[in-house]
Write an enzyme that holds these catalytic residues in place. Sequence first.
Site, PDB file in Angstrom:
ATOM      1  N   GLU A  61     -21.074  25.895   5.655  1.00 50.85           N
ATOM      2  CA  GLU A  61     -19.693  27.326   6.541  1.00 50.85           C
ATOM      3  C   GLU A  61     -20.431  28.889   5.889  1.00 50.85           C
ATOM      4  O   GLU A  61     -20.130  29.504   6.383  1.00 50.85           O
ATOM      5  CB  GLU A  61     -18.705  27.226   6.872  1.00 50.85           C
ATOM      6  CG  GLU A  61     -18.719  25.846   7.854  1.00 50.85           C
ATOM      7  CD  GLU A  61     -19.428  26.644   9.171  1.00 50.85           C
ATOM      8  OE1 GLU A  61     -19.015  27.552   9.876  1.00 50.85           O
ATOM      9  OE2 GLU A  61     -19.473  25.402   9.800  1.00 50.85           O
ATOM     10  N   ASP A  75      10.491  61.602  30.685  1.00 48.95           N
ATOM     11  CA  ASP A  75      11.696  61.922  31.584  1.00 48.95           C
ATOM     12  C   ASP A  75      12.415  60.544  31.195  1.00 48.95           C
ATOM     13  O   ASP A  75      11.910  59.502  30.177  1.00 48.95           O
ATOM     14  CB  ASP A  75      10.664  61.607  33.136  1.00 48.95           C
ATOM     15  CG  ASP A  75       9.894  60.381  33.496  1.00 48.95           C
ATOM     16  OD1 ASP A  75      10.189  59.555  32.595  1.00 48.95           O
ATOM     17  OD2 ASP A  75       8.663  60.614  33.915  1.00 48.95           O
ATOM     18  N   LYS A 129      14.094  62.506  35.132  1.00 45.86           N
ATOM     19  CA  LYS A 129      14.367  62.263  37.190  1.00 45.86           C
ATOM     20  C   LYS A 129      15.260  60.937  36.686  1.00 45.86           C
ATOM     21  O   LYS A 129      15.160  60.339  36.816  1.00 45.86           O
ATOM     22  CB  LYS A 129      12.670  62.325  37.383  1.00 45.86           C
ATOM     23  CG  LYS A 129      12.366  63.087  37.639  1.00 45.86           C
ATOM     24  CD  LYS A 129      11.577  62.378  39.095  1.00 45.86           C
ATOM     25  CE  LYS A 129       9.737  62.994  38.047  1.00 45.86           C
ATOM     26  NZ  LYS A 129       8.851  61.899  39.263  1.00 45.86           N
ATOM     27  N   ALA A 147       6.332  48.537  34.617  1.00 43.73           N
ATOM     28  CA  ALA A 147       7.412  47.462  34.846  1.00 43.73           C
ATOM     29  C   ALA A 147       7.382  46.150  35.118  1.00 43.73           C
ATOM     30  O   ALA A 147       7.796  45.129  34.697  1.00 43.73           O
ATOM     31  CB  ALA A 147       8.605  48.099  35.545  1.00 43.73           C
ATOM     32  N   GLY A 159      14.246  45.514  31.970  1.00 45.74           N
ATOM     33  CA  GLY A 159      13.215  44.843  31.257  1.00 45.74           C
ATOM     34  C   GLY A 159      12.390  45.593  29.907  1.00 45.74           C
ATOM     35  O   GLY A 159      12.234  46.275  29.518  1.00 45.74           O
ATOM     36  N   MET A 188      12.175  50.640  42.290  1.00 44.57           N
ATOM     37  CA  MET A 188      13.485  51.464  42.676  1.00 44.57           C
ATOM     38  C   MET A 188      14.064  50.427  43.757  1.00 44.57           C
ATOM     39  O   MET A 188      14.724  51.324  44.866  1.00 44.57           O
ATOM     40  CB  MET A 188      12.660  52.421  43.551  1.00 44.57           C
ATOM     41  CG  MET A 188      11.434  52.862  42.366  1.00 44.57           C
ATOM     42  SD  MET A 188      10.805  54.505  42.847  1.00 44.57           S
ATOM     43  CE  MET A 188       9.429  53.294  43.337  1.00 44.57           C
ATOM     44  N   GLU A 199     -29.548  21.883   3.636  1.00 48.13           N
ATOM     45  CA  GLU A 199     -29.057  21.640   4.830  1.00 48.13           C
ATOM     46  C   GLU A 199     -28.668  22.874   4.922  1.00 48.13           C
ATOM     47  O   GLU A 199     -28.425  23.760   4.242  1.00 48.13           O
ATOM     48  CB  GLU A 199     -27.944  20.273   5.111  1.00 48.13           C
ATOM     49  CG  GLU A 199     -28.889  18.834   5.019  1.00 48.13           C
ATOM     50  CD  GLU A 199     -27.800  18.143   4.927  1.00 48.13           C
ATOM     51  OE1 GLU A 199     -26.591  18.062   4.834  1.00 48.13           O
ATOM     52  OE2 GLU A 199     -27.750  16.837   4.279  1.00 48.13           O
TER      53      GLU A 199
HETATM   54  N1  SAH Z   1       5.058  53.972  36.475  1.00 48.09           N
HETATM   55  C1  SAH Z   1       6.752  52.935  36.157  1.00 48.09           C
HETATM   56  C2  SAH Z   1       7.092  52.643  37.605  1.00 48.09           C
HETATM   57  C3  SAH Z   1       8.052  54.237  37.741  1.00 48.09           C
HETATM   58  S1  SAH Z   1       9.071  53.725  39.473  1.00 48.09           S
HETATM   59  C4  SAH Z   1       5.600  52.078  36.174  1.00 48.09           C
HETATM   60  O1  SAH Z   1       4.471  51.162  36.292  1.00 48.09           O
HETATM   61  O2  SAH Z   1       6.291  50.616  34.937  1.00 48.09           O
HETATM   62  C5  SAH Z   1      10.182  53.726  38.772  1.00 48.09           C
HETATM   63  C6  SAH Z   1      11.068  51.660  38.506  1.00 48.09           C
HETATM   64  O3  SAH Z   1      10.184  51.723  37.847  1.00 48.09           O
HETATM   65  C7  SAH Z   1      13.003  51.483  38.327  1.00 48.09           C
HETATM   66  O4  SAH Z   1      13.180  52.545  39.541  1.00 48.09           O
HETATM   67  C8  SAH Z   1      12.744  50.466  38.082  1.00 48.09           C
HETATM   68  O5  SAH Z   1      12.168  49.485  39.395  1.00 48.09           O
HETATM   69  C9  SAH Z   1      10.925  49.805  37.593  1.00 48.09           C
HETATM   70  N2  SAH Z   1      11.333  50.313  35.958  1.00 48.09           N
HETATM   71  C10 SAH Z   1      10.654  50.756  34.707  1.00 48.09           C
HETATM   72  N3  SAH Z   1      11.290  50.374  33.860  1.00 48.09           N
HETATM   73  C11 SAH Z   1      11.844  49.469  34.239  1.00 48.09           C
HETATM   74  C12 SAH Z   1      12.462  48.062  33.130  1.00 48.09           C
HETATM   75  N4  SAH Z   1      11.934  48.624  32.106  1.00 48.09           N
HETATM   76  N5  SAH Z   1      13.105  47.393  33.855  1.00 48.09           N
HETATM   77  C13 SAH Z   1      13.136  46.759  34.735  1.00 48.09           C
HETATM   78  N6  SAH Z   1      12.747  47.790  36.031  1.00 48.09           N
HETATM   79  C14 SAH Z   1      12.066  49.183  35.476  1.00 48.09           C
END
Ligand code: SAH
Length: 463
Positions: A22, A248, A270, A332, A412, A383, A44
């Site tokens: 090996e 943001d 936002k 997310a 999350g 959202m 071998e």
């Molecule tokens: N571009 C982002 C989503 C933006 S819209 C992505 O891909 O995750 C924003 C929404 O994303 C929030 O309202 C929520 O529903 C979700 N979100 C983003 N981060 C989150 C987290 N850490 N835990 C739970 N929901 C999350």
Amino acid sequence: MEFLPVCLRLTESPVLLVGGGEVATRKARLLVRAGAALTVVSPEITAELEALLAAHNGCWKKARYAPSDLDGQALVVAATPDAAVNRQVFTDARRQSMPVNVVDSPQLCTFIFPAIVDRDPLLIAISSSGRSPVLTRILRRKIEAMVPAAYGRLAGFAGRLRQLVKDSIRQDSARRLFWEQVLDGTVAEQVMAGQEAEGERLLRQRLLDTRALPVGEVYLVGAGPGDPDLLTFKAARLLQSADVVLYDRLVAPSIVDMARRDAQRVYVGKRRADHSVPQTEINQLLVDLALQGKRVVRLKGGDPFVFGRGGEEIELLAEHGIAFQVIPGITAANGAACYAGIPLTHRDYAQSVRFVAGYLKNGTVDHDWSTFRSTTETLVFYMGLMGLPVICEQLQAHGRAADTPVALVERGTTLEQNILVGTLATMVDVVARAQPAAPTLIIVGDVVRLHQSLAWFGAAASR
Ligand code: SAH
């Protein structure tokens, strides 16, 4: 210094490998990669080694080692399990001043194999002079993570244009400065993204007018759902190279902190229906900063192209001919589901998954609900907190059972992650009682049942 690091050109050089197990096979892999003409002497050999030799015009001498095996060889590696044979190889090679390596015996080596990070043609070799291979490997892992996979392509590109640049900029220090800017700027990013032709065009343009303002570039970077460790390597690298970072509310402060200390940070946060900086202004700001020659990172929560309005931001950039790249992030749904122990698909429960906006542009939750009736599809609402009553009501009205499980994941993947579980019938009350904090994600479907059994592991694995 016990060993001087040098790089050997072994192409077509005769190299002897004593041993066929090996360990020998591992060394053989490396030697043939370097183009060595390999001879293996061993009674071998492993099946893999035999195949390697066959594929690379190597030669297997099916015998025990004899001193005459060294004749005509450029160097020798001994990797037999027999210490006496290894020592013999070392002694014989030394007598002929032939470079010799006895695997795992630094005192029987006139050369050693460093651990390598291979970004061919770029190579990084790491050695502890034989003291601690494990430490070397740990360090290698760190460097692997730090050096972009595409650096090899960049090195190849630089090699190809080296003469051109040399002919155009005679003065050494000016040329070095030029390369520094090129290899750490827009050109490099283009090349690493596979756009070599565009990279070359930009390089040639800059050669023609070295006084020209560097052209800015915008990176739309997905910052993931919260846990900074979920950032991609590319995101981390670009963040550290940015002059300006626009971020943001969804982006964790610890991620923004990864920018260079002297980078300008602009909050364009936002909140639903409370846009601190209107989208059109953000779009324009990106254009203005790039036109000033800045490298701009626009950090977006999750993935830029999943409910991130990433498309709108790059439209204006494209109209102005500004170079941009979009770097995906963990969205997310993926982050929250994994950390909550809820597989989005599962052979027994769900064969598809749908990401749904729980809040639409016009402030309603108007979907064609009749398309949501499949019990084998997991639904993930982004959202969705405000629209939860409508979502639960409409799903039931359109054929989903009242006891369909629902999970709401609050913040999350962060240390504050919390999960509320209910059903389409009960979830509105569950949420009213718990008053979860944004951002929240709603997951609907039978896969939520797995949360109980998998969540503990998910939480433990993520913390
Ligand atoms: N571009 C982002 C989503 C933006 S819209 C992505 O891909 O995750 C924003 C929404 O994303 C929030 O309202 C929520 O529903 C979700 N979100 C983003 N981060 C989150 C987290 N850490 N835990 C739970 N929901 C999350």
